[in-house]
Enzyme design. Sequence first.
Site, PDB file in Angstrom:
ATOM      1  CB  CYS A  94     -33.998  71.463  13.603  1.00 56.33           C
ATOM      2  SG  CYS A  94     -35.683  72.270  13.472  1.00 56.33           S
ATOM      3  CB  CYS A 108     -34.519  62.840  13.376  1.00 56.12           C
ATOM      4  SG  CYS A 108     -35.354  63.798  11.919  1.00 56.12           S
ATOM      5  CB  CYS A 158     -27.968  65.884   8.971  1.00 54.19           C
ATOM      6  SG  CYS A 158     -29.197  64.684   8.867  1.00 54.19           S
ATOM      7  CB  CYS A 159     -31.228  70.326  10.573  1.00 51.30           C
ATOM      8  SG  CYS A 159     -31.235  69.277  12.182  1.00 51.30           S
ATOM      9  CB  CYS A 205     -30.863  63.926  16.348  1.00 51.87           C
ATOM     10  SG  CYS A 205     -29.679  63.618  15.037  1.00 51.87           S
TER      11      CYS A 205
END
Length: 236
Positions: A232, A206, A123-124, A209
Amino acid sequence: MTTAIAATPELAAEADARFGAIADPVVQALAALQWAGETFGDRFAITSSMADGLLAHLASRAIPGVHVIFLDTGFHFAETIGTRDWITGVLPVTLVNVTAPQTPAEQELAHGPKLFERDPDLCCSLRKVQPLAETLSGYSAWGSGVRRDESATRAGTKLVDWDAKRGMVKVNPIAAWTQADVDGYIAEHQVPVNPLFELGYGSIGCAPCTRPVAPGEDPRAGRWAGSTKTECGLHT
């Protein structure tokens, strides 16, 4: 466009040695930023997570109109977006708002729901690392607000370094700053700060998270809590 000097590891090492000898943290940061502006012209930009406006404030003093890259992941707190708008509205900087190729909804269709929980590294990568790499390809050097005292993984951060992964110079103007230095500068210059800090957040990423931290807990303990992830990928 200003003609920039070629970025090399030798150039970074010479600058790190020169500016690393400056004792005053503010003078050191401004000197490093001014050098970056003079050396690379408009091929230098800083990044900001919009936790506060400290780096943007410093950079705007040294390089009025400096490009400030913000990675708009689509998962930010509303307070972070508001801080972005506040900072870029009051400081002489140029916002470069970067988004991922896929919206959060499109990413969910492609990779399934809650990728940030199932595979936070991916996702990162999709929403931060890859978009930043594409954006930075148009620059010769970039600056970040990474500090040595933030975590063990950042303890060896240089003031000016060679980013071998991207083939460019990386400037970390506040690498040597302490939290007291940060707090003092913010108070003296009334620098905008993300209001989430008042709600107990120690480091802001985010929304899915990031959680508040307990008193005495490591400020970054609220990032990816419950997992082994600590970065990240932008600064490693």
